[in-house]
Motif scaffolding. Structure first.
Motif, PDB file in Angstrom:
ATOM      1  N   THR A 645      46.982  31.575  43.257  1.00  0.00           N
ATOM      2  CA  THR A 645      46.559  32.975  43.183  1.00  0.00           C
ATOM      3  C   THR A 645      45.534  33.224  44.285  1.00  0.00           C
ATOM      4  O   THR A 645      44.484  32.559  44.333  1.00  0.00           O
ATOM      5  CB  THR A 645      45.952  33.305  41.818  1.00  0.00           C
ATOM      6  OG1 THR A 645      46.934  33.055  40.796  1.00  0.00           O
ATOM      7  CG2 THR A 645      45.531  34.766  41.758  1.00  0.00           C
ATOM      8  N   VAL A 646      45.850  34.173  45.160  1.00  0.00           N
ATOM      9  CA  VAL A 646      45.029  34.465  46.337  1.00  0.00           C
ATOM     10  C   VAL A 646      44.469  35.873  46.212  1.00  0.00           C
ATOM     11  O   VAL A 646      45.210  36.824  45.920  1.00  0.00           O
ATOM     12  CB  VAL A 646      45.862  34.339  47.629  1.00  0.00           C
ATOM     13  CG1 VAL A 646      45.023  34.745  48.837  1.00  0.00           C
ATOM     14  CG2 VAL A 646      46.378  32.923  47.786  1.00  0.00           C
ATOM     15  N   ARG A 647      43.176  36.014  46.435  1.00  0.00           N
ATOM     16  CA  ARG A 647      42.553  37.338  46.465  1.00  0.00           C
ATOM     17  C   ARG A 647      41.897  37.536  47.829  1.00  0.00           C
ATOM     18  O   ARG A 647      41.084  36.710  48.252  1.00  0.00           O
ATOM     19  CB  ARG A 647      41.514  37.477  45.359  1.00  0.00           C
ATOM     20  CG  ARG A 647      40.865  38.867  45.312  1.00  0.00           C
ATOM     21  CD  ARG A 647      40.063  39.058  44.029  1.00  0.00           C
ATOM     22  NE  ARG A 647      38.935  38.142  43.956  1.00  0.00           N
ATOM     23  CZ  ARG A 647      37.764  38.375  44.555  1.00  0.00           C
ATOM     24  NH1 ARG A 647      37.577  39.471  45.281  1.00  0.00           N
ATOM     25  NH2 ARG A 647      36.786  37.488  44.436  1.00  0.00           N
ATOM     26  N   THR A 648      42.264  38.620  48.501  1.00  0.00           N
ATOM     27  CA  THR A 648      41.720  38.897  49.836  1.00  0.00           C
ATOM     28  C   THR A 648      40.685  40.014  49.834  1.00  0.00           C
ATOM     29  O   THR A 648      40.010  40.229  50.833  1.00  0.00           O
ATOM     30  CB  THR A 648      42.855  39.270  50.802  1.00  0.00           C
ATOM     31  OG1 THR A 648      43.577  40.394  50.281  1.00  0.00           O
ATOM     32  CG2 THR A 648      43.825  38.107  50.986  1.00  0.00           C
ATOM     33  N   SER A 649      40.584  40.770  48.732  1.00  0.00           N
ATOM     34  CA  SER A 649      39.573  41.819  48.603  1.00  0.00           C
ATOM     35  C   SER A 649      39.340  42.065  47.120  1.00  0.00           C
ATOM     36  O   SER A 649      39.911  41.382  46.260  1.00  0.00           O
ATOM     37  CB  SER A 649      40.016  43.106  49.307  1.00  0.00           C
ATOM     38  OG  SER A 649      41.092  43.709  48.614  1.00  0.00           O
ATOM     39  N   ASP A 650      38.525  43.056  46.796  1.00  0.00           N
ATOM     40  CA  ASP A 650      38.233  43.335  45.396  1.00  0.00           C
ATOM     41  C   ASP A 650      39.470  43.774  44.626  1.00  0.00           C
ATOM     42  O   ASP A 650      39.545  43.598  43.404  1.00  0.00           O
ATOM     43  CB  ASP A 650      37.153  44.418  45.298  1.00  0.00           C
ATOM     44  CG  ASP A 650      35.803  43.911  45.799  1.00  0.00           C
ATOM     45  OD1 ASP A 650      35.610  42.676  45.805  1.00  0.00           O
ATOM     46  OD2 ASP A 650      34.961  44.745  46.190  1.00  0.00           O
ATOM     47  N   ILE A 651      40.458  44.337  45.315  1.00  0.00           N
ATOM     48  CA  ILE A 651      41.625  44.877  44.604  1.00  0.00           C
ATOM     49  C   ILE A 651      42.943  44.255  45.053  1.00  0.00           C
ATOM     50  O   ILE A 651      43.961  44.469  44.398  1.00  0.00           O
ATOM     51  CB  ILE A 651      41.706  46.409  44.778  1.00  0.00           C
ATOM     52  CG1 ILE A 651      41.804  46.774  46.265  1.00  0.00           C
ATOM     53  CG2 ILE A 651      40.514  47.086  44.138  1.00  0.00           C
ATOM     54  CD1 ILE A 651      42.028  48.257  46.498  1.00  0.00           C
ATOM     55  N   ASP A 652      42.942  43.516  46.156  1.00  0.00           N
ATOM     56  CA  ASP A 652      44.189  42.968  46.696  1.00  0.00           C
ATOM     57  C   ASP A 652      44.325  41.509  46.279  1.00  0.00           C
ATOM     58  O   ASP A 652      43.507  40.655  46.660  1.00  0.00           O
ATOM     59  CB  ASP A 652      44.207  43.082  48.229  1.00  0.00           C
ATOM     60  CG  ASP A 652      44.169  44.536  48.682  1.00  0.00           C
ATOM     61  OD1 ASP A 652      44.890  45.344  48.098  1.00  0.00           O
ATOM     62  OD2 ASP A 652      43.408  44.834  49.621  1.00  0.00           O
ATOM     63  N   GLN A 653      45.375  41.215  45.497  1.00  0.00           N
ATOM     64  CA  GLN A 653      45.581  39.874  44.960  1.00  0.00           C
ATOM     65  C   GLN A 653      47.069  39.631  44.791  1.00  0.00           C
ATOM     66  O   GLN A 653      47.840  40.547  44.520  1.00  0.00           O
ATOM     67  CB  GLN A 653      44.861  39.745  43.613  1.00  0.00           C
ATOM     68  CG  GLN A 653      45.022  38.398  42.923  1.00  0.00           C
ATOM     69  CD  GLN A 653      44.201  38.303  41.666  1.00  0.00           C
ATOM     70  OE1 GLN A 653      42.987  38.438  41.711  1.00  0.00           O
ATOM     71  NE2 GLN A 653      44.859  38.080  40.533  1.00  0.00           N
TER      72      GLN A 653
END
Length: 663
Positions: A645-653
């Motif tokens: 599970t990768v998250r690149t910003s507060d809302i993008d995952q």
């Protein structure tokens, strides 16, 4: 027709700007052409004892000055002893201090590849066990940022300047010698020389900062400039400047002494200019070949001459096309571009296309090495775009040849008609001349002398009035000349064949602008062969999920969270990939291969066949783009699904997964 010239040329310039901008936005900040194929210790390795040195093996020779390879300890202290040594052209080593403590060490490198492009990166290894580290490796900025963008702009301008300079001069000498006196053609060729000269000086100043710190302030650092002059790229740029001085003399003769000579006197001078022009143009092309792709890799002795021929063919075709476009729109009526000159250029362009195909096939094989590289690498994808543009350009050129043939037929027919009309006129004058003289003599003897004198006096009075005002007479002469010039242009532009040729050549020029931009980006992109070699070297332990595991497993999982800066690749290393405790290393990279420091990353292991899991794993952040987890328990063998599970910003995952045989 001529009133629409400026908008069309402006549209062509806007097209160049738009394409250049789009390519800059889509391109990676820096495209390294050398890659680390192996290291000792390996990336992410955990060694029991501190090594005596660290070695890096590159895919091609690189330049690594002092400080270019560093090893930093867990607290950020220098662990290496100084300048790297190179036991071979592609291997560099740095000695380490003795008695290094346990923990995670970061290796950073910043070198210049043999084809003149900067290469930067970092990786970690651990002594005894991984640990937290205070080292933060910033996204390597050499070859990128403001300086990188300025350097790329200089490369675009230099290629465009060479194309216009060499192609325009060749068009005048080979196809349209009368064009040496056309002011618009002169301005075009001279502007190519100015652009290439200015861009070369600009690249020379930027080079030190481009391959080093990437700081704008270092552009004017004279010490860096001195270092650049000692490199292969610096020597190539200086050689280009010297050749441009010879090119200036060539241009002065072409548009000066050559233009003033009569057609019969031009033959010997044409041969001398042709030989000198080919030598200078080949030398300018060699200044690229000796410092870029062709100068490194396999078969360099063949690749560099082939690259020179390729560049000359590009200039003859695209540069000649630009000159043809200018001549069609801006040539004066008294020096029109004749159909025979267009046909000669058509033959030159056809020969250039043949040369481009032959040299392009060889270059593609050399830079790609496999069919898969066409679709799996950025270089191959750009090459496919270039091939498509070439196909479109050849199709439009075929239409131009048709218009050229029609224009030539009309020109021949018009010439024959004029010759026949002139012969008839001479015959009428010869037959009626005697009778006219007799009649005039008779009338003169019967007419009133006084009336004749009166008319003569009136005419003389009018003539004396005009001759008495020379300024007015000169103004009337200019007006008559302008009116005649406008009439000739109107009649010339009304020719539907010439109009059709103009439109097709303008379309060719538009596609050529895009093609030149793509070609320039291609020269700064990592070759497909090198990219694939680097991938295979970086993932030596990648396994078939259906095969039994005999050691570490490496999984590459591309991801796209959908947001800005949301694309990349996660690499998961599982060692020793068997039942019991395993060590897991996770690496995140951007599409350009640089380390990607993600805000959050989590793993989960699931054995669906036995309904086990998901077993969550939260790795510890080690350094930029690197996470690690020790003691990850795999309870039984089987085909495990590894979810990341990768998250690149507060809302993008996003969650991506892949299967691996463990145990």
């Amino acid at each position: 027709m001529t009133q629409s010239i400026a908008p069309r040329l402006r549209s062509l310039v806007l097209l160049l700007v738009a394409v250049t901008g789009a390519l800059f936005l889509g391109a990676a900040p820096a495209s390294a052409h050398a890659a680390v194929t192996s290291s000792d210790p390996q990336q992410g390795a955990v060694v029991e004892q501190a090594p005596a040195q660290v070695s890096l093996t590159f895919s091609e020779p690189v330049s690594a000055p002092e400080g270019s390879v560093r090893v930093l300890g867990p607290k950020g202290e220098r662990a290496d002893t100084g300048a790297p040594t190179n036991p071979s052209d592609t291997i560099y080593t740095v000695k380490l201090h003795s008695g290094l403590p346990d923990g995670t060490y970061t290796v950073t490198y910043q070198v210049v590849s043999a084809d003149s492009h900067p290469v930067a990166g970092a990786f970690t290894f651990s002594i005894s066990a991984p640990s937290a580290t205070s080292v933060t490796v910033d996204d390597q900025n050499n070859g990128g940022g403001v300086v990188g963008a300025l350097y790329d702009i200089g490369r675009y301008i230099s290629y465009a300047g060479f194309t216009v300079l060499a192609g325009g001069a060749a068009f005048v000498l080979v196809c349209w010698q009368r064009g040496s006196g056309v002011r618009a053609v002169q301005r075009l060729v001279v502007s190519g020389w100015v652009a290439l000269t200015a861009a070369t000086l600009w690249l020379l100043l930027l080079r030190g900062s481009y391959t080093g710190s990437g700081k704008v302030g270092d552009i004017v650092d004279l010490d860096l400039l001195g270092d650049v002059l000692q490199t292969k790229t610096g020597a190539a740029l200086v050689s280009r400047l010297l050749l441009l001085a010879a090119a200036a003399l060539f241009i002065a003769v072409l548009f000066g002494a050559y233009n003033k000579r009569e057609d019969a006197e031009k033959r010997d001078l044409t041969f001398g200019l042709a030989v000198g022009g080919v030598v200078v143009a080949a030398g300018l092309a060699a200044s690229w070949a000796m410092a870029e792709h062709a100068s490194t890799g396999i078969q360099t002795g063949i690749a560099m001459p082939v690259d020179v021929l390729h560049l000359l063919a590009v200039a003859a075709w695209l540069g000649g096309l630009c000159t043809l476009l200018v001549a069609l729109y801006r040539a004066p009526a008294e020096t029109p571009l004749d159909a025979f000159a267009v046909r000669r250029f058509s033959r030159v362009a056809f020969g250039s296309v043949i040369a481009l195909v032959v040299t392009g096939v060889y270059q593609s094989w050399r830079q790609l090495g496999s069919w898969a590289a066409f679709t799996d690498t950025r270089y191959g994808q750009l090459l496919l775009v270039k091939l498509g543009l070439v196909a479109v350009l050849v199709g439009i050129a075929w239409l131009s040849r048709r218009w050229t043939a029609r224009l030539a037929e009309v020109t021949v027919a018009s010439g024959a008609k004029k010759a026949a009309s002139g012969a008839k006129r001479k015959a009428k004058v010869a037959v009626g001349g005697g009778a006219a003289r007799t009649a005039t003599s008779g009338k003169g003897s019967k007419g009133s002398k006084g009336s004749t004198d009166s008319k003569g006096s009136a005419g003389g009075s009018k003539g004396s009035k005009d001759s008495g005002d020379p300024q007015r007479a000169a103004q009337l002469a200019r007006q008559r000349a302008a009116a005649e010039e406008a009439t000739r242009k109107r009649l010339r532009d009304a020719d539907p064949n010439r109009f059709g040729l103009r439109r097709s050549v303008l379309a060719e020029a538009g596609v050529a602008v895009v093609l030149l931009a793509v070609t320039t980006v291609l020269t700064s992109t990592e070759p497909g062969r090198t990219e694939l070699d680097a991938r295979s070297a970086a993932s030596p332990a990648a396994t078939d999920p259906s095969a039994p595991s005999t050691g570490a497993v490496t999984l590459d999982l591309p991801f796209d969270t959908g947001g800005e800066d949301g694309k990349g690749v996660v690499r998961v290393d599982i060692d020793p990939a068997r039942v019991g405790a395993n060590e897991v290393h996770v690496y995140a990279e951007r599409p350009n291969g640089r380390a990607f420091d993600l805000p959050e990353i989590e793993l989960a292991f699931t054995l669906k066949a036995q309904d086990i899991g998901p077993l969550p794993v939260v790795p510890d952040h080690i350094t930029t783009g690197h996470w690690s987890a020790a003691g990850v328990q795999i309870p039984m063998p089987g085909e495990w699904q590894v979810e990341v599970t990768v998250r690149t910003s507060d809302i993008d995952q996003v969650t991506v997964s892949k299967n691996a045989q463990i145990g």
